[in-house]
Design a protein around this motif. Structure first.
Motif, PDB file in Angstrom:
ATOM      1  N   VAL A   1      17.078 -16.849   6.865  1.00  0.00           N
ATOM      2  CA  VAL A   1      16.452 -15.740   7.586  1.00  0.00           C
ATOM      3  C   VAL A   1      15.246 -16.272   8.351  1.00  0.00           C
ATOM      4  CG1 VAL A   1      17.195 -13.940   5.999  1.00  0.00           C
ATOM      5  CG2 VAL A   1      15.061 -15.147   5.551  1.00  0.00           C
ATOM      6  N   THR A   2      14.725 -15.445   9.265  1.00  0.00           N
ATOM      7  CA  THR A   2      13.573 -15.848  10.061  1.00  0.00           C
ATOM      8  C   THR A   2      12.348 -15.004   9.704  1.00  0.00           C
ATOM      9  OG1 THR A   2      14.000 -14.278  11.859  1.00  0.00           O
ATOM     10  CG2 THR A   2      15.112 -16.435  11.968  1.00  0.00           C
ATOM     11  N   THR A   3      11.193 -15.491  10.096  1.00  0.00           N
ATOM     12  CA  THR A   3       9.950 -14.751   9.876  1.00  0.00           C
ATOM     13  C   THR A   3      10.000 -13.397  10.571  1.00  0.00           C
ATOM     14  OG1 THR A   3       8.620 -16.746   9.602  1.00  0.00           O
ATOM     15  CG2 THR A   3       7.454 -14.784  10.334  1.00  0.00           C
ATOM     16  N   TRP A   4      10.556 -13.368  11.781  1.00  0.00           N
ATOM     17  CA  TRP A   4      10.620 -12.114  12.534  1.00  0.00           C
ATOM     18  C   TRP A   4      11.481 -11.098  11.798  1.00  0.00           C
ATOM     19  CZ3 TRP A   4       7.304 -10.712  15.992  1.00  0.00           C
ATOM     20  CH2 TRP A   4       7.558  -9.656  16.864  1.00  0.00           C
ATOM     21  N   GLN A   5      12.599 -11.554  11.223  1.00  0.00           N
ATOM     22  CA  GLN A   5      13.458 -10.652  10.460  1.00  0.00           C
ATOM     23  C   GLN A   5      12.726 -10.104   9.241  1.00  0.00           C
ATOM     24  OE1 GLN A   5      16.749 -13.426   9.944  1.00  0.00           O
ATOM     25  NE2 GLN A   5      18.098 -12.080  11.123  1.00  0.00           N
ATOM     26  N   MET A   6      12.012 -10.964   8.537  1.00  0.00           N
ATOM     27  CA  MET A   6      11.300 -10.531   7.332  1.00  0.00           C
ATOM     28  C   MET A   6      10.147  -9.582   7.677  1.00  0.00           C
ATOM     29  SD  MET A   6      13.097 -11.732   4.976  1.00  0.00           S
ATOM     30  CE  MET A   6      12.068 -11.080   3.660  1.00  0.00           C
ATOM     31  N   THR A   7       9.549  -9.796   8.833  1.00  0.00           N
ATOM     32  CA  THR A   7       8.468  -8.907   9.269  1.00  0.00           C
ATOM     33  C   THR A   7       9.010  -7.515   9.567  1.00  0.00           C
ATOM     34  OG1 THR A   7       7.245 -10.776  10.221  1.00  0.00           O
ATOM     35  CG2 THR A   7       6.651  -8.580  10.998  1.00  0.00           C
ATOM     36  N   GLU A   8      10.227  -7.457  10.113  1.00  0.00           N
ATOM     37  CA  GLU A   8      10.785  -6.174  10.546  1.00  0.00           C
ATOM     38  C   GLU A   8      11.613  -5.470   9.470  1.00  0.00           C
ATOM     39  OE1 GLU A   8      12.788  -6.581  14.307  1.00  0.00           O
ATOM     40  OE2 GLU A   8      10.860  -6.588  15.335  1.00  0.00           O
ATOM     41  N   ILE A   9      11.821  -6.120   8.348  1.00  0.00           N
ATOM     42  CA  ILE A   9      12.648  -5.499   7.310  1.00  0.00           C
ATOM     43  C   ILE A   9      11.936  -4.349   6.625  1.00  0.00           C
ATOM     44  CG2 ILE A   9      11.906  -7.062   5.478  1.00  0.00           C
ATOM     45  CD1 ILE A   9      14.594  -6.899   4.246  1.00  0.00           C
ATOM     46  N   GLY A  10      10.612  -4.390   6.597  1.00  0.00           N
ATOM     47  CA  GLY A  10       9.833  -3.372   5.896  1.00  0.00           C
ATOM     48  C   GLY A  10       9.920  -1.998   6.543  1.00  0.00           C
ATOM     49  N   GLU A  11       9.625  -0.982   5.747  1.00  0.00           N
ATOM     50  CA  GLU A  11       9.664   0.404   6.220  1.00  0.00           C
ATOM     51  C   GLU A  11       8.384   1.107   5.785  1.00  0.00           C
ATOM     52  OE1 GLU A  11      12.729   4.234   5.984  1.00  0.00           O
ATOM     53  OE2 GLU A  11      12.889   2.595   4.544  1.00  0.00           O
ATOM     54  N   TRP A  12       7.700   1.737   6.753  1.00  0.00           N
ATOM     55  CA  TRP A  12       6.440   2.397   6.433  1.00  0.00           C
ATOM     56  C   TRP A  12       6.683   3.669   5.626  1.00  0.00           C
ATOM     57  CZ3 TRP A  12       1.912   0.252   6.528  1.00  0.00           C
ATOM     58  CH2 TRP A  12       1.660  -0.793   7.414  1.00  0.00           C
ATOM     59  N   LYS A  13       5.901   3.809   4.559  1.00  0.00           N
ATOM     60  CA  LYS A  13       5.960   4.991   3.700  1.00  0.00           C
ATOM     61  C   LYS A  13       4.599   5.689   3.718  1.00  0.00           C
ATOM     62  CE  LYS A  13      10.137   4.417   1.936  1.00  0.00           C
ATOM     63  NZ  LYS A  13      11.212   5.426   2.024  1.00  0.00           N
ATOM     64  N   HIS A  14       4.619   7.027   3.684  1.00  0.00           N
ATOM     65  CA  HIS A  14       3.382   7.808   3.709  1.00  0.00           C
ATOM     66  C   HIS A  14       3.428   8.879   2.616  1.00  0.00           C
ATOM     67  CE1 HIS A  14       2.516   6.110   7.727  1.00  0.00           C
ATOM     68  NE2 HIS A  14       3.815   6.228   7.908  1.00  0.00           N
ATOM     69  N   GLU A  15       2.342   8.955   1.873  1.00  0.00           N
ATOM     70  CA  GLU A  15       2.287   9.962   0.811  1.00  0.00           C
ATOM     71  C   GLU A  15       0.835  10.180   0.390  1.00  0.00           C
ATOM     72  OE1 GLU A  15       3.777  10.315  -3.781  1.00  0.00           O
ATOM     73  OE2 GLU A  15       5.203   9.502  -2.332  1.00  0.00           O
ATOM     74  N   ASP A  16       0.430  11.440   0.352  1.00  0.00           N
ATOM     75  CA  ASP A  16      -0.926  11.815  -0.083  1.00  0.00           C
ATOM     76  C   ASP A  16      -2.016  11.050   0.667  1.00  0.00           C
ATOM     77  OD1 ASP A  16       0.181  13.541  -1.948  1.00  0.00           O
ATOM     78  OD2 ASP A  16       0.268  11.981  -3.500  1.00  0.00           O
ATOM     79  N   GLY A  17      -1.835  10.922   1.962  1.00  0.00           N
ATOM     80  CA  GLY A  17      -2.839  10.250   2.777  1.00  0.00           C
ATOM     81  C   GLY A  17      -2.810   8.731   2.699  1.00  0.00           C
ATOM     82  N   LYS A  18      -1.927   8.192   1.863  1.00  0.00           N
ATOM     83  CA  LYS A  18      -1.815   6.742   1.736  1.00  0.00           C
ATOM     84  C   LYS A  18      -0.580   6.256   2.500  1.00  0.00           C
ATOM     85  CE  LYS A  18      -3.862   6.745  -2.905  1.00  0.00           C
ATOM     86  NZ  LYS A  18      -3.654   6.385  -4.332  1.00  0.00           N
ATOM     87  N   HIS A  19      -0.633   5.031   2.960  1.00  0.00           N
ATOM     88  CA  HIS A  19       0.534   4.466   3.621  1.00  0.00           C
ATOM     89  C   HIS A  19       0.691   2.998   3.222  1.00  0.00           C
ATOM     90  CE1 HIS A  19      -2.772   3.539   6.424  1.00  0.00           C
ATOM     91  NE2 HIS A  19      -2.076   2.467   6.746  1.00  0.00           N
ATOM     92  N   TRP A  20       1.919   2.592   3.093  1.00  0.00           N
ATOM     93  CA  TRP A  20       2.208   1.220   2.706  1.00  0.00           C
ATOM     94  C   TRP A  20       3.563   0.814   3.287  1.00  0.00           C
ATOM     95  CZ3 TRP A  20       2.777   5.497  -0.205  1.00  0.00           C
ATOM     96  CH2 TRP A  20       4.010   5.718  -0.807  1.00  0.00           C
ATOM     97  N   ARG A  21       3.805  -0.474   3.308  1.00  0.00           N
ATOM     98  CA  ARG A  21       5.055  -0.997   3.851  1.00  0.00           C
ATOM     99  C   ARG A  21       5.963  -1.401   2.694  1.00  0.00           C
ATOM    100  NH1 ARG A  21       6.463  -1.909   8.915  1.00  0.00           N
ATOM    101  NH2 ARG A  21       8.000  -3.491   9.488  1.00  0.00           N
TER     102      ARG A  21
END
Length: 228
Positions: free
Chosen positions: A83-103
């Protein structure tokens, strides 16, 4: 900083069907003035083991250890896993809950086509990850610093138009140059000029602040006058 195209694209179908669609895009791009077009469309399974290895590599080259040498080493190590760095960077998905956000990063199947418009431009790779029964490509391409900005920007627009004709769902396309929305080259010219002026203004301000800081430093190092 710099004019960028942001795109969120979806495909409803199997990995095999997506691969066939992207192969048609790859062949079409081979006849366009891209600097580089991937030799093939790749399908990879990104496992938990790969994700864990990536997270460890990221820790080792985080600030203040984020030198070019360490980042290049990270890239080589992750590429050994297919795999490539670009692929690993884009695999994540942003999550939002109770004012917090994480990948959030979970194992998935990724179908990818590597594309590079030209020198000075970011890659326009299409990395589709499997999420909730469909494939999603959530990415961006900064074109402002390309050697031939207008040609490069319009080339990425042409790529997005090709995807639309091949049954990809264009969920969200945001062109900071406003050309995708207007198809007006005068609007694009106005926005690139304004962006360039803004960046020049910011750089000018930083240079002025740096100069004042240096001058202040010299003043503080002067000898104190001797008392009589």
């Amino acid at each position: 900083m710099g004019l960028t195209l942001h795109y969120n694209i979806e495909f409803n179908g199997t990995a095999k069907q997506l691969q066939a669609k992207l192969e048609k895009i790859r062949q079409a791009c081979s006849d366009l003035p891209f600097e580089e077009v991937g030799e093939k469309v790749e399908t990879v399974r990104i496992t938990k083991k790969i994700i864990d290895t990536w997270n460890e590599l990221q820790k080792k080259c985080s600030h203040p250890n984020n030198s070019d040498k360490n980042l290049a080493k990270r890239d080589r190590e992750i590429e050994k896993l297919g795999v490539t760095t670009w692929q690993m960077t884009e695999i994540g998905e942003w999550k939002h809950e109770d004012g917090k956000h994480w990948r959030e990063t979970k194992p998935t199947t990724m179908v990818s086509l590597s594309l590079w418009p030209e020198k000075g431009c970011e890659s326009a790779d299409l990395n589709f990850k499997r999420r909730k029964g469909k494939f999603v490509c959530d990415s961006f391409c900064k074109t402002q610093y390309a050697e031939h900005f207008v040609q490069c920007h319009l080339l990425v627009i042409q790529l997005l138009d090709l995807l639309k004709t091949e049954s990809f769902v264009m969920v969200d396309i945001y062109d900071e140059g406003d050309y995708y929305q207007t198809r007006d080259i005068a609007v694009l010219a106005k926005n690139i000029n304004e962006s360039t002026a803004m960046i020049s203004s910011i750089l000018g301000g930083l240079q002025s602040a740096a100069k004042k800081s240096r001058d202040g430093g010299r003043s503080s190092n002067r000898e104190m006058p001797k008392l009589p």
